[in-house]
Design a protein around this motif. Structure first.
Motif, PDB file in Angstrom:
ATOM      1  N   THR A 136      77.680  32.309  30.225  1.00 17.14           N
ATOM      2  CA  THR A 136      78.316  32.463  31.434  1.00 17.14           C
ATOM      3  C   THR A 136      79.566  31.769  31.677  1.00 17.14           C
ATOM      4  OG1 THR A 136      77.443  30.543  32.642  1.00 17.14           O
ATOM      5  CG2 THR A 136      75.907  32.820  32.333  1.00 17.14           C
ATOM      6  N   MET A 137      80.332  32.291  32.793  1.00 17.80           N
ATOM      7  CA  MET A 137      81.446  31.485  33.092  1.00 17.80           C
ATOM      8  C   MET A 137      81.554  30.001  32.900  1.00 17.80           C
ATOM      9  SD  MET A 137      84.225  32.027  36.296  1.00 17.80           S
ATOM     10  CE  MET A 137      82.926  31.347  37.457  1.00 17.80           C
ATOM     11  N   LEU A 138      80.611  29.549  33.781  1.00 17.25           N
ATOM     12  CA  LEU A 138      80.414  27.969  33.745  1.00 17.25           C
ATOM     13  C   LEU A 138      79.964  27.409  32.281  1.00 17.25           C
ATOM     14  CD1 LEU A 138      80.075  25.399  35.167  1.00 17.25           C
ATOM     15  CD2 LEU A 138      77.964  25.919  35.957  1.00 17.25           C
ATOM     16  N   GLU A 139      79.118  28.016  31.692  1.00 20.79           N
ATOM     17  CA  GLU A 139      78.820  27.714  30.232  1.00 20.79           C
ATOM     18  C   GLU A 139      80.096  27.576  29.615  1.00 20.79           C
ATOM     19  OE1 GLU A 139      74.098  28.890  29.946  1.00 20.79           O
ATOM     20  OE2 GLU A 139      75.874  30.427  29.450  1.00 20.79           O
ATOM     21  N   ARG A 140      80.860  28.674  29.564  1.00 18.38           N
ATOM     22  CA  ARG A 140      82.091  28.819  28.581  1.00 18.38           C
ATOM     23  C   ARG A 140      83.013  27.473  29.125  1.00 18.38           C
ATOM     24  NH1 ARG A 140      81.879  34.234  29.799  1.00 18.38           N
ATOM     25  NH2 ARG A 140      83.712  34.143  31.336  1.00 18.38           N
ATOM     26  N   ALA A 141      83.150  27.352  30.292  1.00 15.56           N
ATOM     27  CA  ALA A 141      83.900  26.193  30.591  1.00 15.56           C
ATOM     28  C   ALA A 141      83.389  25.074  30.307  1.00 15.56           C
ATOM     29  CB  ALA A 141      84.074  26.281  32.182  1.00 15.56           C
ATOM     30  N   LEU A 142      82.360  24.740  30.250  1.00 16.57           N
ATOM     31  CA  LEU A 142      81.705  23.406  29.731  1.00 16.57           C
ATOM     32  C   LEU A 142      81.974  23.309  28.041  1.00 16.57           C
ATOM     33  CD1 LEU A 142      78.317  23.562  31.834  1.00 16.57           C
ATOM     34  CD2 LEU A 142      80.107  21.497  31.744  1.00 16.57           C
ATOM     35  N   ALA A 143      81.739  24.497  27.699  1.00 15.84           N
ATOM     36  CA  ALA A 143      81.836  24.462  25.958  1.00 15.84           C
ATOM     37  C   ALA A 143      83.336  24.103  25.666  1.00 15.84           C
ATOM     38  CB  ALA A 143      81.409  25.942  25.525  1.00 15.84           C
ATOM     39  N   VAL A 144      84.404  24.764  26.233  1.00 11.77           N
ATOM     40  CA  VAL A 144      85.791  24.162  25.840  1.00 11.77           C
ATOM     41  C   VAL A 144      86.027  22.809  26.295  1.00 11.77           C
ATOM     42  CG1 VAL A 144      86.957  25.243  27.637  1.00 11.77           C
ATOM     43  CG2 VAL A 144      87.915  25.313  25.532  1.00 11.77           C
ATOM     44  N   SER A 145      85.408  22.419  27.472  1.00  9.91           N
ATOM     45  CA  SER A 145      85.785  21.008  28.149  1.00  9.91           C
ATOM     46  C   SER A 145      85.182  20.030  27.150  1.00  9.91           C
ATOM     47  CB  SER A 145      85.345  20.938  29.500  1.00  9.91           C
ATOM     48  OG  SER A 145      85.724  21.967  30.210  1.00  9.91           O
ATOM     49  N   VAL A 146      84.105  20.281  26.544  1.00 11.44           N
ATOM     50  CA  VAL A 146      83.269  19.439  25.592  1.00 11.44           C
ATOM     51  C   VAL A 146      84.407  19.255  24.456  1.00 11.44           C
ATOM     52  CG1 VAL A 146      81.269  18.947  23.979  1.00 11.44           C
ATOM     53  CG2 VAL A 146      80.891  19.770  26.405  1.00 11.44           C
ATOM     54  N   LEU A 147      84.871  20.571  23.704  1.00 17.07           N
ATOM     55  CA  LEU A 147      85.407  20.329  22.639  1.00 17.07           C
ATOM     56  C   LEU A 147      87.076  19.605  22.961  1.00 17.07           C
ATOM     57  CD1 LEU A 147      86.214  21.239  19.748  1.00 17.07           C
ATOM     58  CD2 LEU A 147      86.708  23.431  20.710  1.00 17.07           C
ATOM     59  N   THR A 148      87.610  20.017  24.166  1.00 22.50           N
ATOM     60  CA  THR A 148      88.821  19.393  24.326  1.00 22.50           C
ATOM     61  C   THR A 148      88.791  18.122  24.720  1.00 22.50           C
ATOM     62  OG1 THR A 148      88.692  20.519  26.534  1.00 22.50           O
ATOM     63  CG2 THR A 148      90.091  21.831  24.950  1.00 22.50           C
ATOM     64  N   GLY A 149      87.671  17.728  25.285  1.00 18.47           N
ATOM     65  CA  GLY A 149      87.661  16.146  25.781  1.00 18.47           C
ATOM     66  C   GLY A 149      87.075  15.357  24.771  1.00 18.47           C
ATOM     67  N   ALA A 150      86.701  16.025  23.660  1.00 12.62           N
ATOM     68  CA  ALA A 150      86.479  15.022  22.368  1.00 12.62           C
ATOM     69  C   ALA A 150      87.867  14.659  21.795  1.00 12.62           C
ATOM     70  CB  ALA A 150      85.793  15.995  21.303  1.00 12.62           C
ATOM     71  N   PHE A 151      88.828  15.824  21.589  1.00 10.62           N
ATOM     72  CA  PHE A 151      89.967  15.499  21.275  1.00 10.62           C
ATOM     73  C   PHE A 151      90.771  14.618  22.019  1.00 10.62           C
ATOM     74  CE2 PHE A 151      89.401  19.162  18.837  1.00 10.62           C
ATOM     75  CZ  PHE A 151      89.814  18.914  17.702  1.00 10.62           C
ATOM     76  N   ALA A 152      90.914  14.922  23.042  1.00  7.81           N
ATOM     77  CA  ALA A 152      91.510  13.944  24.158  1.00  7.81           C
ATOM     78  C   ALA A 152      91.151  12.579  24.481  1.00  7.81           C
ATOM     79  CB  ALA A 152      92.093  14.571  25.540  1.00  7.81           C
ATOM     80  N   GLY A 153      89.699  12.601  24.667  1.00  4.97           N
ATOM     81  CA  GLY A 153      89.010  11.280  24.717  1.00  4.97           C
ATOM     82  C   GLY A 153      89.211  10.364  23.757  1.00  4.97           C
ATOM     83  N   GLU A 154      89.098  11.102  22.477  1.00 13.14           N
ATOM     84  CA  GLU A 154      89.187  10.093  21.170  1.00 13.14           C
ATOM     85  C   GLU A 154      90.766   9.484  21.372  1.00 13.14           C
ATOM     86  OE1 GLU A 154      87.512  10.334  16.750  1.00 13.14           O
ATOM     87  OE2 GLU A 154      88.976  11.716  17.319  1.00 13.14           O
ATOM     88  N   ALA A 155      91.750  10.264  21.463  1.00 17.24           N
ATOM     89  CA  ALA A 155      93.099   9.989  21.193  1.00 17.24           C
ATOM     90  C   ALA A 155      93.291   8.870  22.308  1.00 17.24           C
ATOM     91  CB  ALA A 155      93.949  11.272  21.576  1.00 17.24           C
ATOM     92  N   LEU A 156      92.970   8.963  23.652  1.00 22.29           N
ATOM     93  CA  LEU A 156      93.079   7.988  24.546  1.00 22.29           C
ATOM     94  C   LEU A 156      92.426   6.708  24.137  1.00 22.29           C
ATOM     95  CD1 LEU A 156      92.957  10.118  27.705  1.00 22.29           C
ATOM     96  CD2 LEU A 156      95.011   9.237  26.513  1.00 22.29           C
ATOM     97  N   LEU A 157      91.323   6.868  23.652  1.00 24.01           N
ATOM     98  CA  LEU A 157      90.498   5.553  23.413  1.00 24.01           C
ATOM     99  C   LEU A 157      91.333   4.861  22.122  1.00 24.01           C
ATOM    100  CD1 LEU A 157      87.851   3.733  23.194  1.00 24.01           C
ATOM    101  CD2 LEU A 157      86.945   5.384  21.532  1.00 24.01           C
ATOM    102  N   LEU A 158      91.426   5.612  21.081  1.00 22.17           N
ATOM    103  CA  LEU A 158      92.206   4.926  19.948  1.00 22.17           C
ATOM    104  C   LEU A 158      93.514   4.460  20.100  1.00 22.17           C
ATOM    105  CD1 LEU A 158      90.407   7.166  17.026  1.00 22.17           C
ATOM    106  CD2 LEU A 158      89.753   4.793  18.066  1.00 22.17           C
ATOM    107  N   ALA A 159      94.246   5.011  21.183  1.00 18.62           N
ATOM    108  CA  ALA A 159      95.770   4.628  21.323  1.00 18.62           C
ATOM    109  C   ALA A 159      95.612   3.423  21.771  1.00 18.62           C
ATOM    110  CB  ALA A 159      96.101   5.359  22.499  1.00 18.62           C
ATOM    111  N   ARG A 160      94.550   2.489  22.070  1.00 19.60           N
ATOM    112  CA  ARG A 160      94.554   0.968  22.461  1.00 19.60           C
ATOM    113  C   ARG A 160      94.250   0.064  21.299  1.00 19.60           C
ATOM    114  NH1 ARG A 160      90.241   0.750  27.387  1.00 19.60           N
ATOM    115  NH2 ARG A 160      89.144   1.762  25.613  1.00 19.60           N
ATOM    116  N   GLU A 161      93.534   0.969  20.166  1.00 21.62           N
ATOM    117  CA  GLU A 161      93.349   0.068  19.089  1.00 21.62           C
ATOM    118  C   GLU A 161      93.967   0.423  17.787  1.00 21.62           C
ATOM    119  OE1 GLU A 161      89.024   1.297  18.365  1.00 21.62           O
ATOM    120  OE2 GLU A 161      88.394   0.805  20.743  1.00 21.62           O
TER     121      GLU A 161
END
Length: 224
Positions: A136-161
């Motif tokens: 569904t629309m919500l499921e697709r939004a969650l699906a792409v958010s999980v993927l993009t969040g993994a990339f951006a979240g990791e980048a922001l986390l490791l930028a400090r390390e």
């Protein structure tokens, strides 16, 4: 009447694709670590390869992609789980091959430890990829958010390390990928909803990765 074999073939193909992706992940990792030794600027290229292979989000993206091409959501979850866990084992197997028996006391326990993390992570991202295909629309939004969040979240986390040009380039690439995927997803999901879920996913993924990395360090992992 439907051929009963038609329900088996896609699952078999998905499994073969997952195993192929697993081997490719492990081998690509070793190549990335060793590449460039005999090339101009070889040290810089090797450092860049080590930075990229130390990232988790690209591995998760492979599981997500396998899920997208799987026949069903269950097959997508299974494909992602197999690819990431088997890819992890392949990586550490090649570590033993390259380092000899002296590498086994380090590599074998970590193959199991990282494999235990990779199995549910791969299943989650494989499921997300399948949901992007037919959800569904919500499921697709969650699906792409999980993927993009993994990339951006990791980048922001490791930028400090992490520090250094190679690390900066790898983390910048993750942010670019996250932004590009968000923009591309707007054709299938409402941008505002996706961005809101993305912000939550960034926090969740950064926190989860921080916990995993700390836990694996306690188990003896010497990664960055």
């Amino acid at each position: 009447m439907r051929d009963p074999r038609s329900s088996v073939r896609p699952d078999r193909h998905a499994l073969l694709l997952a195993l192929g992706a697993a081997v490719a992940l492990g081998v690509a990792g070793r190549v990335a670590v060793r590449v460039g030794a005999d090339l101009p600027h070889g040290a810089a290229l090797s450092a860049l390869g080590r930075s990229f292979i130390a990232l988790g989000a690209p591995w998760l993206a492979v599981a997500w992609t396998l899920g997208y091409f799987a026949r069903s959501r269950s097959a997508g979850a299974a494909s992602g789980a197999v690819a990431l866990s088997a890819g992890t084992v392949t990586w550490y197997l090649l570590t033993v091959v390259a380092g000899g028996r002296t590498a086994a006391p380090y590599a074998v326990p970590l193959a199991f430890a990282w494999g235990a993390v990779a199995l549910p992570a791969g299943a989650l991202f494989g499921l997300a990829g399948a949901a992007w295909r037919d959800g569904t629309m919500l499921e697709r939004a969650l699906a792409v958010s999980v993927l993009t969040g993994a990339f951006a979240g990791e980048a922001l986390l490791l930028a400090r390390e992490w520090s250094g040009r190679a690390a900066d380039a790898a983390l910048a690439a993750e942010l670019v990928v996250a932004a590009a995927l968000l923009l591309a997803a707007r054709k299938r999901t409402p941008l505002r909803l996706t961005v809101a879920l993305f912000a939550l996913a960034v926090i969740a993924m950064a926190g989860a990765e921080h916990a995993v990395r700390d836990g694996l360090r306690l188990a003896g992992w010497a990664g960055p």
